[in-house]
Design a protein around this motif. Structure first.
Motif, PDB file in Angstrom:
ATOM      1  N   LYS A 213       0.809  -1.214   0.000  1.00  0.00           N
ATOM      2  CA  LYS A 213       0.000   0.000   0.000  1.00  0.00           C
ATOM      3  C   LYS A 213       0.847   1.271   0.000  1.00  0.00           C
ATOM      4  O   LYS A 213       0.529   2.246  -0.687  1.00  0.00           O
ATOM      5  CB  LYS A 213      -0.915   0.009   1.230  1.00  0.00           C
ATOM      6  N   ASP A 214       1.934   1.276   0.743  1.00  0.00           N
ATOM      7  CA  ASP A 214       2.695   2.507   0.959  1.00  0.00           C
ATOM      8  C   ASP A 214       3.818   2.719  -0.050  1.00  0.00           C
ATOM      9  O   ASP A 214       4.169   3.862  -0.362  1.00  0.00           O
ATOM     10  CB  ASP A 214       3.297   2.515   2.368  1.00  0.00           C
ATOM     11  N   ILE A 215       4.434   1.636  -0.554  1.00  0.00           N
ATOM     12  CA  ILE A 215       5.581   1.755  -1.444  1.00  0.00           C
ATOM     13  C   ILE A 215       5.113   1.592  -2.896  1.00  0.00           C
ATOM     14  O   ILE A 215       4.502   0.584  -3.243  1.00  0.00           O
ATOM     15  CB  ILE A 215       6.659   0.706  -1.119  1.00  0.00           C
ATOM     16  N   LYS A 216       5.399   2.590  -3.715  1.00  0.00           N
ATOM     17  CA  LYS A 216       4.999   2.545  -5.121  1.00  0.00           C
ATOM     18  C   LYS A 216       6.210   2.828  -6.009  1.00  0.00           C
ATOM     19  O   LYS A 216       7.064   3.648  -5.674  1.00  0.00           O
ATOM     20  CB  LYS A 216       3.901   3.574  -5.406  1.00  0.00           C
ATOM     21  N   ILE A 217       6.249   2.142  -7.130  1.00  0.00           N
ATOM     22  CA  ILE A 217       7.328   2.329  -8.099  1.00  0.00           C
ATOM     23  C   ILE A 217       6.687   2.635  -9.444  1.00  0.00           C
ATOM     24  O   ILE A 217       5.826   1.886  -9.921  1.00  0.00           O
ATOM     25  CB  ILE A 217       8.216   1.078  -8.209  1.00  0.00           C
ATOM     26  N   SER A 218       7.080   3.759 -10.042  1.00  0.00           N
ATOM     27  CA  SER A 218       6.533   4.172 -11.334  1.00  0.00           C
ATOM     28  C   SER A 218       7.658   4.281 -12.356  1.00  0.00           C
ATOM     29  O   SER A 218       8.750   4.772 -12.044  1.00  0.00           O
ATOM     30  CB  SER A 218       5.814   5.524 -11.217  1.00  0.00           C
ATOM     31  N   LEU A 219       7.379   3.831 -13.568  1.00  0.00           N
ATOM     32  CA  LEU A 219       8.350   3.836 -14.653  1.00  0.00           C
ATOM     33  C   LEU A 219       7.751   4.629 -15.818  1.00  0.00           C
ATOM     34  O   LEU A 219       6.680   4.295 -16.325  1.00  0.00           O
ATOM     35  CB  LEU A 219       8.641   2.394 -15.077  1.00  0.00           C
ATOM     36  N   ILE A 220       8.433   5.704 -16.229  1.00  0.00           N
ATOM     37  CA  ILE A 220       7.930   6.585 -17.281  1.00  0.00           C
ATOM     38  C   ILE A 220       8.813   6.461 -18.522  1.00  0.00           C
ATOM     39  O   ILE A 220      10.036   6.560 -18.430  1.00  0.00           O
ATOM     40  CB  ILE A 220       7.916   8.058 -16.814  1.00  0.00           C
ATOM     41  N   GLU A 221       8.188   6.263 -19.679  1.00  0.00           N
ATOM     42  CA  GLU A 221       8.926   6.104 -20.923  1.00  0.00           C
ATOM     43  C   GLU A 221       8.249   6.921 -22.032  1.00  0.00           C
ATOM     44  O   GLU A 221       7.039   6.828 -22.237  1.00  0.00           O
ATOM     45  CB  GLU A 221       8.977   4.628 -21.327  1.00  0.00           C
ATOM     46  N   ALA A 222       9.039   7.723 -22.741  1.00  0.00           N
ATOM     47  CA  ALA A 222       8.497   8.563 -23.802  1.00  0.00           C
ATOM     48  C   ALA A 222       8.069   7.750 -25.021  1.00  0.00           C
ATOM     49  O   ALA A 222       7.142   8.141 -25.739  1.00  0.00           O
ATOM     50  CB  ALA A 222       9.523   9.616 -24.211  1.00  0.00           C
ATOM     51  N   SER A 223       8.724   6.611 -25.275  1.00  0.00           N
ATOM     52  CA  SER A 223       8.339   5.756 -26.400  1.00  0.00           C
ATOM     53  C   SER A 223       7.065   4.995 -26.080  1.00  0.00           C
ATOM     54  O   SER A 223       6.554   5.046 -24.963  1.00  0.00           O
ATOM     55  CB  SER A 223       9.471   4.780 -26.721  1.00  0.00           C
ATOM     56  N   ASP A 224       6.584   4.245 -27.073  1.00  0.00           N
ATOM     57  CA  ASP A 224       5.310   3.546 -26.890  1.00  0.00           C
ATOM     58  C   ASP A 224       5.453   2.188 -26.215  1.00  0.00           C
ATOM     59  O   ASP A 224       4.465   1.475 -26.032  1.00  0.00           O
ATOM     60  CB  ASP A 224       4.589   3.383 -28.234  1.00  0.00           C
ATOM     61  N   ARG A 225       6.679   1.821 -25.823  1.00  0.00           N
ATOM     62  CA  ARG A 225       6.884   0.555 -25.119  1.00  0.00           C
ATOM     63  C   ARG A 225       8.149   0.626 -24.283  1.00  0.00           C
ATOM     64  O   ARG A 225       9.030   1.460 -24.542  1.00  0.00           O
ATOM     65  CB  ARG A 225       6.960  -0.622 -26.100  1.00  0.00           C
ATOM     66  N   VAL A 226       8.240  -0.237 -23.278  1.00  0.00           N
ATOM     67  CA  VAL A 226       9.468  -0.325 -22.495  1.00  0.00           C
ATOM     68  C   VAL A 226      10.540  -0.975 -23.369  1.00  0.00           C
ATOM     69  O   VAL A 226      10.239  -1.673 -24.344  1.00  0.00           O
ATOM     70  CB  VAL A 226       9.258  -1.136 -21.190  1.00  0.00           C
TER      71      VAL A 226
END
Length: 441
Positions: A213-226
C-alpha cells in the motif's frame, strides 16, 4: 611499481570503466610485463565497479564493498601504472594529457595538476545521463552513472523508509514512491530490484510500513513501449513481468518538469514522488567537445574510424560509450552497450600491440550477441543472436539468468583469471548464507 624506462612507447588510457580497465590489464600483462611499452591508466576514482551493477547497488541488493576493485592493486598485479585524476584537456601537438588537481572532501589539494606525455592516447571515459535540458531534472533527480550516485540514492531510499516508520503521521502521497524516468535496461532492472529490496527492508523491523500500500514504483517512458531499443517480443515479456510486480508503467509519456514534489508529463499527468531516478538517454562527457579540436557528434561522442582512431588524429583512439564508431550496413553507429566496449577493448589490445611493433591496425566490426534483461529474483529474459543465421532466439528463466550472470563473470575473468574468480564465487556463496540479503544502511 617499476621505474620508468627510457624510449618505451607510452600508452595512456583515460577512463577505468569496463573497457578501459580490461584494456589496461591486458596490455599490462603483455607489453608492460615484457618491457615493450609503458601503460598508464588514469581515472577520477580510486575503485572500479562494473557499471551494469549500479542499479543493484542503488536498490540495496548488492554491497559495493564486496565487488569494487582498487585500481592501485590491479595496476600492481598487472604491470601498469594507475594515476588518480580527471582529464580536462590535451595538447595534440605536444602529445600531452592534462589532469586537473585532486581535492579531498574538505577542499584541500591532495594531488597537484599534472601533465602526462603519450605516444598513443586511448580515451574510454564512458557516458553520462542525458537530461535533455528538462526543467528540474538535474536538481531534483539522481542519475546512476557512478557508484557514488548509486550509493547516494540508496541512502535516500533507506532514510525515507526509516522516516516513514518513525513518524507519527501516516505515510503521505509520494513519500515512499520512486519514479524512474526512462524504461531502458537500467530503468527496468532498477524497478524490479526496488520491488524486492523495499519489501526486504520493510521486513527488517519496519512494521508500520505496508509495502503493497505505501511503497509505489513508477516507470515513465516517452516511447510507446518499455525497452524501445530491443525486440518487441522482449519488451512485451518485460512489460508483463513489471505489471505483475505492480510497477506502474507509463509509456508514451514525455517528462516536462521535475520538482521536489514529483514529476510532470506532457499530457498533464503529475506523479508525486520524493525520489526520482533519471535513466532516459545518454551522452558523452561535455569536455570531449572541447578537446583540442577533435571531431565530436551532437551528444559529444568522439567520431572514430573503424580502427577506433579519431578522425583528426591517428595517435588518439576512443572506444566504448564515448565514441561514435561506424557500423557497416547500418545507418546508425555502434550502439553504446557493454558488449561493444568489451569487443572493442579486445580488438584494441591486439591493435596496439601491432602499433608498437610497427604493423597495420585492425578494423572493428560490431557483433550483436543479443540482449539480456535481469529482473532480480523474479525473472530474466533476453534474445540471443545466431552467429551464422543472424536470427534471434528468445530465452527466459533459469537459462537466461545464468547467461546474464556469465557476463559479469567474463568481465571478472578478464581482470583476474579463471582460478581467482572461481574461488571468489565459492567464497561468496558460502558467506551469503550468513548475511542479510539486502543492505540495511
Amino acid at each position: 611499481m617499476q621505474m620508468k624506462q627510457k624510449n618505451l612507447h607510452q600508452i595512456v588510457i583515460v577512463g577505468g570503466g569496463a573497457g578501459g580497465l580490461e584494456l589496461a590489464t591486458k596490455l599490462g600483462d603483455s607489453l608492460g610485463r615484457k618491457g615493450k611499452a609503458e601503460i598508464t591508466l588514469i581515472d577520477r576514482t580510486r575503485t572500479h565497479v562494473w557499471k551494469p551493477l549500479l542499479h543493484e547497488i542503488a536498490a540495496g541488493s548488492m554491497n559495493p564493498d564486496k565487488h569494487e576493485l582498487e585500481y592501485l592493486a590491479q595496476a600492481h598485479w598487472h604491470h601498469f601504472h594507475f594515476r588518480l585524476g580527471n582529464m580536462d584537456g590535451i595538447d595534440r601537438t605536444k602529445r600531452e594529457v592534462y589532469i586537473g588537481a585532486n581535492y579531498d572532501e574538505d577542499g584541500a589539494e591532495v594531488i597537484p595538476r599534472r601533465t602526462f606525455k603519450y605516444d598513443t592516447l586511448v580515451i574510454a571515459v564512458g557516458s553520462t545521463t542525458n537530461d535533455f535540458g528538462i526543467a528540474g531534472a538535474r536538481e531534483h533527480s539522481i542519475a546512476l552513472d557512478t557508484q557514488d550516485q548509486a550509493e547516494r540514492f540508496h541512502r535516500r531510499l533507506h532514510n525515507a523508509l526509516v522516516r516513514a516508520q518513525t513518524q507519527a503521521a501516516p505515510v503521505q502521497a509520494g513519500q515512499l514512491e520512486v519514479v524512474i524516468v526512462g524504461a531502458g535496461a537500467t530503468g527496468v532492472e532498477l524497478s524490479a530490484e526496488l520491488h524486492n529490496t523495499t519489501r526486504e527492508l520493510a521486513a527488517y523491523g519496519l512494521d508500520k510500513i505496508d509495502p503493497d500500500k505505501d511503497i509505489k514504483i513508477s516507470l515513465i517512458e516517452a516511447s510507446d513501449r518499455v525497452l524501445p531499443a530491443l525486440p518487441p517480443k522482449l519488451s512485451q515479456a518485460v512489460d508483463y513481468e513489471l505489471r505483475k510486480l505492480r510497477v506502474h508503467v507509463y509509456t508514451g509519456e514525455r517528462v516536462t518538469e521535475v520538482t521536489q514534489k514529483g514529476v510532470h508529463t506532457h499530457s498533464g499527468r503529475f506523479i508525486p514522488s520524493a525520489l526520482v531516478v533519471w535513466a532516459a538517454g545518454i551522452k558523452a562527457p561535455n569536455f570531449l567537445s572541447e578537446l583540442d579540436g577533435l571531431e565530436t557528434n551532437r551528444i559529444n561522442q568522439l567520431v572514430v574510424r573503424r580502427t577506433l582512431q579519431t578522425t583528426l588524429d591517428d595517435d588518439i583512439f576512443a572506444f566504448g560509450d564515448c565514441a561514435a564508431c561506424p557500423w557497416p550496413g547500418h545507418a546508425e553507429t555502434v550502439p553504446p552497450r557493454a558488449q561493444a566496449a568489451h569487443q572493442q577493448a579486445s580488438m584494441l589490445c591486439k591493435s596496439l600491440k601491432r602499433r608498437v611493433a610497427g604493423k597495420p591496425l585492425l578494423e572493428y566490426t560490431y557483433r550483436d550477441y543479443g540482449s539480456l534483461v535481469n529482473m532480480g529474483r523474479y525473472s530474466t529474459v533476453g534474445s540471443l543472436m545466431g552467429a551464422l543465421s543472424g536470427s534471434s532466439m528468445y530465452i527466459e528463466g533459469m537459462f537466461a539468468r545464468l547467461m546474464y550472470k556469465s557476463l559479469y563473470k567474463m568481465h571478472q575473468m578478464t581482470l583476474h583469471g579463471f582460478f581467482e574468480v572461481f574461488l571468489q564465487t565459492i567464497a561468496r556463496l558460502i558467506t551469503r548464507r550468513s548475511e542479510a540479503q539486502v543492505k540495511l544502511h
